[in-house]
Design an enzyme around this catalytic site. Sequence first.
Site, PDB file in Angstrom:
ATOM      1  N   ASN A 109     -35.821  23.738  43.510  1.00  0.00           N
ATOM      2  CA  ASN A 109     -36.770  23.379  42.514  1.00  0.00           C
ATOM      3  C   ASN A 109     -35.929  23.754  40.921  1.00  0.00           C
ATOM      4  O   ASN A 109     -36.571  23.532  39.763  1.00  0.00           O
ATOM      5  CB  ASN A 109     -37.932  24.307  42.457  1.00  0.00           C
ATOM      6  CG  ASN A 109     -38.909  23.589  43.522  1.00  0.00           C
ATOM      7  OD1 ASN A 109     -39.150  22.065  43.858  1.00  0.00           O
ATOM      8  ND2 ASN A 109     -39.907  24.199  44.022  1.00  0.00           N
ATOM      9  N   GLU A 156     -36.125  -1.532  33.997  1.00  0.00           N
ATOM     10  CA  GLU A 156     -36.799  -2.179  34.811  1.00  0.00           C
ATOM     11  C   GLU A 156     -38.182  -1.151  35.406  1.00  0.00           C
ATOM     12  O   GLU A 156     -39.065  -1.714  35.895  1.00  0.00           O
ATOM     13  CB  GLU A 156     -36.158  -2.249  36.262  1.00  0.00           C
ATOM     14  CG  GLU A 156     -35.507  -1.050  36.781  1.00  0.00           C
ATOM     15  CD  GLU A 156     -34.243  -1.148  37.771  1.00  0.00           C
ATOM     16  OE1 GLU A 156     -33.494  -2.219  37.965  1.00  0.00           O
ATOM     17  OE2 GLU A 156     -34.231  -0.349  38.567  1.00  0.00           O
ATOM     18  N   GLU A 160     -25.477   1.361  36.404  1.00  0.00           N
ATOM     19  CA  GLU A 160     -26.839   1.570  35.854  1.00  0.00           C
ATOM     20  C   GLU A 160     -26.916   3.186  36.167  1.00  0.00           C
ATOM     21  O   GLU A 160     -26.797   3.990  35.047  1.00  0.00           O
ATOM     22  CB  GLU A 160     -27.832   0.919  36.971  1.00  0.00           C
ATOM     23  CG  GLU A 160     -29.347   1.191  36.575  1.00  0.00           C
ATOM     24  CD  GLU A 160     -30.349   0.903  37.580  1.00  0.00           C
ATOM     25  OE1 GLU A 160     -31.163   0.495  37.657  1.00  0.00           O
ATOM     26  OE2 GLU A 160     -29.902   1.377  38.890  1.00  0.00           O
ATOM     27  N   GLU A 175     -32.458   8.057  38.462  1.00  0.00           N
ATOM     28  CA  GLU A 175     -33.478   7.159  37.892  1.00  0.00           C
ATOM     29  C   GLU A 175     -34.885   7.873  37.409  1.00  0.00           C
ATOM     30  O   GLU A 175     -35.910   7.562  37.939  1.00  0.00           O
ATOM     31  CB  GLU A 175     -33.778   6.062  38.768  1.00  0.00           C
ATOM     32  CG  GLU A 175     -32.479   5.181  39.003  1.00  0.00           C
ATOM     33  CD  GLU A 175     -32.565   4.099  39.760  1.00  0.00           C
ATOM     34  OE1 GLU A 175     -33.684   3.364  39.699  1.00  0.00           O
ATOM     35  OE2 GLU A 175     -31.579   3.523  40.083  1.00  0.00           O
ATOM     36  N   HIS A 228     -24.582 -11.284  42.623  1.00  0.00           N
ATOM     37  CA  HIS A 228     -25.451 -10.062  43.044  1.00  0.00           C
ATOM     38  C   HIS A 228     -25.079  -9.644  44.395  1.00  0.00           C
ATOM     39  O   HIS A 228     -25.160 -10.365  45.530  1.00  0.00           O
ATOM     40  CB  HIS A 228     -26.839 -10.189  42.790  1.00  0.00           C
ATOM     41  CG  HIS A 228     -27.433  -9.106  43.197  1.00  0.00           C
ATOM     42  ND1 HIS A 228     -28.773  -8.769  43.817  1.00  0.00           N
ATOM     43  CD2 HIS A 228     -27.486  -7.716  42.783  1.00  0.00           C
ATOM     44  CE1 HIS A 228     -29.186  -7.576  43.807  1.00  0.00           C
ATOM     45  NE2 HIS A 228     -28.340  -6.840  42.980  1.00  0.00           N
ATOM     46  N   HIS A 229     -24.610  -8.665  44.540  1.00  0.00           N
ATOM     47  CA  HIS A 229     -24.298  -7.922  46.003  1.00  0.00           C
ATOM     48  C   HIS A 229     -25.446  -6.563  46.099  1.00  0.00           C
ATOM     49  O   HIS A 229     -24.927  -5.533  45.840  1.00  0.00           O
ATOM     50  CB  HIS A 229     -22.903  -7.217  46.360  1.00  0.00           C
ATOM     51  CG  HIS A 229     -21.908  -8.512  46.284  1.00  0.00           C
ATOM     52  ND1 HIS A 229     -20.441  -8.241  46.342  1.00  0.00           N
ATOM     53  CD2 HIS A 229     -22.138  -9.812  46.520  1.00  0.00           C
ATOM     54  CE1 HIS A 229     -19.881  -9.446  46.255  1.00  0.00           C
ATOM     55  NE2 HIS A 229     -20.892 -10.264  46.700  1.00  0.00           N
ATOM     56  N   GLU A 230     -26.485  -6.889  46.799  1.00  0.00           N
ATOM     57  CA  GLU A 230     -27.286  -5.670  47.057  1.00  0.00           C
ATOM     58  C   GLU A 230     -26.730  -5.309  48.355  1.00  0.00           C
ATOM     59  O   GLU A 230     -26.840  -5.934  49.204  1.00  0.00           O
ATOM     60  CB  GLU A 230     -28.934  -6.149  46.970  1.00  0.00           C
ATOM     61  CG  GLU A 230     -29.648  -4.985  47.824  1.00  0.00           C
ATOM     62  CD  GLU A 230     -29.743  -3.844  46.672  1.00  0.00           C
ATOM     63  OE1 GLU A 230     -29.913  -3.651  45.641  1.00  0.00           O
ATOM     64  OE2 GLU A 230     -29.166  -2.780  47.463  1.00  0.00           O
ATOM     65  N   HIS A 289     -25.231  -0.508  40.417  1.00  0.00           N
ATOM     66  CA  HIS A 289     -26.532  -0.181  40.326  1.00  0.00           C
ATOM     67  C   HIS A 289     -26.855   0.948  41.210  1.00  0.00           C
ATOM     68  O   HIS A 289     -26.232   0.823  42.358  1.00  0.00           O
ATOM     69  CB  HIS A 289     -27.605  -1.013  40.312  1.00  0.00           C
ATOM     70  CG  HIS A 289     -27.905  -1.752  38.958  1.00  0.00           C
ATOM     71  ND1 HIS A 289     -29.113  -1.959  38.199  1.00  0.00           N
ATOM     72  CD2 HIS A 289     -26.966  -2.256  38.102  1.00  0.00           C
ATOM     73  CE1 HIS A 289     -29.192  -2.574  37.164  1.00  0.00           C
ATOM     74  NE2 HIS A 289     -27.876  -2.624  36.967  1.00  0.00           N
ATOM     75  N   GLU A 290     -27.695   2.016  41.017  1.00  0.00           N
ATOM     76  CA  GLU A 290     -27.708   3.127  42.204  1.00  0.00           C
ATOM     77  C   GLU A 290     -26.582   3.628  42.536  1.00  0.00           C
ATOM     78  O   GLU A 290     -26.259   4.212  43.592  1.00  0.00           O
ATOM     79  CB  GLU A 290     -28.406   2.510  43.236  1.00  0.00           C
ATOM     80  CG  GLU A 290     -29.919   2.084  43.172  1.00  0.00           C
ATOM     81  CD  GLU A 290     -30.013   0.767  42.571  1.00  0.00           C
ATOM     82  OE1 GLU A 290     -30.907   0.382  41.649  1.00  0.00           O
ATOM     83  OE2 GLU A 290     -29.182  -0.240  43.353  1.00  0.00           O
TER      84      GLU A 290
HETATM   85  C1  NOJ Z   1     -32.427  -2.108  41.625  1.00  0.00           C
HETATM   86  C2  NOJ Z   1     -31.567  -2.445  40.567  1.00  0.00           C
HETATM   87  O1  NOJ Z   1     -31.794  -1.373  39.584  1.00  0.00           O
HETATM   88  C3  NOJ Z   1     -32.306  -3.933  40.329  1.00  0.00           C
HETATM   89  O2  NOJ Z   1     -31.480  -4.288  38.876  1.00  0.00           O
HETATM   90  C4  NOJ Z   1     -32.261  -4.796  41.165  1.00  0.00           C
HETATM   91  O3  NOJ Z   1     -32.921  -6.012  40.773  1.00  0.00           O
HETATM   92  C5  NOJ Z   1     -32.741  -4.341  42.466  1.00  0.00           C
HETATM   93  N1  NOJ Z   1     -32.201  -3.175  42.908  1.00  0.00           N
HETATM   94  C6  NOJ Z   1     -32.663  -5.232  43.641  1.00  0.00           C
HETATM   95  O4  NOJ Z   1     -31.407  -5.181  44.007  1.00  0.00           O
HETATM   96 CA    CA Z   2     -32.040   0.961  39.626  1.00  0.00          CA
END
Ligand code: NOJ
Ligand code: CA
Length: 700
Positions: free
Chosen positions: A210, A509, A503, A180, A414-416, A484-485
């Site tokens: 580096n 964001e 992502e 990112e 959403h699954h964080e 994402h991530e």
């Molecule tokens: C990072 C993600 O890119 C974003 O879309 C999300 O809202 C937050 N994490 C929380 O999970």
């Molecule tokens: Ca992100």
Amino acid sequence: MLNHFIKTAQLKLSISLILTFFCQFIIAQSLLSPNKNLQLTFSLSQNGQPQYALTYKGKEVIKNSTLGFKLKNGTDLTSNFTISGNTAGSVNETWQPVLGEQKNILNQYNELTVLLKQKAENPIELSIHFKLYNEGLGFRYEFPKQKNLNYFIVSDEFTQFNLAGNHKAFWIPGDFDSQEYVYNETKLSEIDLSKINIDNGVFLKSIKSNTMVQAPLMMKSDDNLYINIFEAAVVNYPVMHLDVNTKNNSLTSYLVPNAIGDKAYLQAPFNTPWRTIMVSDDARDIVGSKLIFNLNEPCKIKNTSWIKPVKYVGIWWEMHVGIASWDYSGGQAGSQNPNKVFHGANTANVKRYIDFASKHKFDGVLVEGWNTGWEDWFGNWKEDVFDFVTPYPDFNVKEIAAYAKKKGVKMIMHHETSGSVANYERRLDRAFDFMKKNGYDAVKSGYVGRIIPRGEFHDGQTMVNHFNYVAQRAADYQIMVNSHESSRLTGVNRTYPNYIAAEAARGNEFNAWSNGNPPFHETILPFTRLLGGPMDYTPGIFQIKMNVYNPNKKEQVHTTLAKQLALYVTMYSPLQMAADLPQNYEKHLDAFQFIKDVAVDWDDSKILEAEPGDYLTIVRKAKNKNDWFLGAITDENKRSTTIDLSFLDAGKKYEATIYADAADAHWETNPMAYKITKVVVDAKSKLDLNLVTCRWRCRS
Ligand code: NOJ
Ligand code: CA
């Protein structure tokens, strides 16, 4: 003189005549691309080291570069090889992606597989398989089933890309945990992470050197060759970064390690991912290339009827701009006071989004912060944070499911995971089951934070396997995945098209809470990250300055409003968010009409103009319709261009609606000024544009 191996017929054959050049024990073989622009030469050095070189229209692109491995048991697979055979062939076919930029994708290449055997008492066999397309080379290592190699651990892969010059490069740091970053534009010799500000809002950084950068690495030579180095089909293998020797323009593969420093645990037979080198003197060929998808396995999902393009809105930007919270303790639900944070995912607010989605015919509504765990999700490296099935008390799952169904809108879960993959995998089946029972058939997953199992990196073999496993397991439940991530896509979504987007790059964001993305950012992504698959970039921000949410907020999106519209066309994804708040769209319903109209699945796409870091113009034809959409974007500089509309059907009249930057618009000082005009055009028309986006609707 080297004889070229050229085949035009569509059959496979095995030949040994390909060995053509003998000189001081060096054996060279060569292969031409179907259009003969590219020539690959494979050879063994005097000590039996495999090496390859690549030219484009006679110009050196990759000078002799070595290939090989070191295994953990001490086996050195870099030299002492002999050639024990070859196979060669050609393919010229088309295939149809489930969702995509084009209805038909051409897969045309000449191929050569060189079978190598080490000179040893217990020799190891290793093949190198080259596929040469008109727009580039793909090659991979193939370990056949064999007596002397069964289970093995790769300590290092030594794939060299010995570039012919000190090219301009668009690069991001070779971080094992994140992509990112803002792109840097320097000469290869100037790549030095100690000289750049790499803070930029990236919370987790794992940087080893580096001079290490990530692939895809986009480059431009002094004599205007566009060169891109990447990889395809990363399956059961770590992500490849590139270690840059800034003295001699040479890059070497660096595989992301696991917790104890090993790179890959394998068993023969095994094929590595493809290493790719795209080359053209026309930048448009790179953006339009389907090489990465062609090098992936065909779709493995039999019934794909449930895999659908998704345009969505969601409870998301509210949290990023700081007016709502993910966690329940954020404040009074439904608060109208912008300085007082409220829990975004409350039932009333979700219904507001469902109403908005239904009214404007969006497919889905994403809700973040619906489930327990957000109080201690960030930065604690805690294993059990989320269970993915327990909602907060103010998020009524059944009521919301029934309401969404009544309104004809699909909910997106959403699954964080907070990086706790161990926890997620344990709970995955229950989580997917819960989704299906409540009518969800798409999930946005997230991996913010350091990975558990502890010590693993986001880009190591374990995690690559995890991301692919989640996509496959989700397919069993007919669930689409937007991660994402995660590690970046390498075309694996051809094989599992329910892995609809990821992502895995710096998204919109960052503009809400960091120094953001510079205006050139979106002109580079199609030359890098997007080559591997769709990105959930989350365009469509209309309220560009963040100080409306809080007078102390200095952040802004580095864009004009019209550019936010153009991104729906220039950044292909079958999953697209209208990321801003409903109330911001309601103030600009005329411009919002473009987001409502724009297609997300296409019959055809044409790259009209492209220059990495500067500008991009793409036109696409909507799936099964006679509507065309054009997006043209620029960097921080103003740009005017004239577009030849000969792509339209001859003899038909079209109504063009042009959403353009107003004459006094400026991405920094006057970003929200736009102008919408209509004009009737046909295939003979030329349109003068001041950077803009348009839609053509057939009138006949
Ligand atoms: C990072 C993600 O890119 C974003 O879309 C999300 O809202 C937050 N994490 C929380 O999970
Ligand atoms: Ca992100």
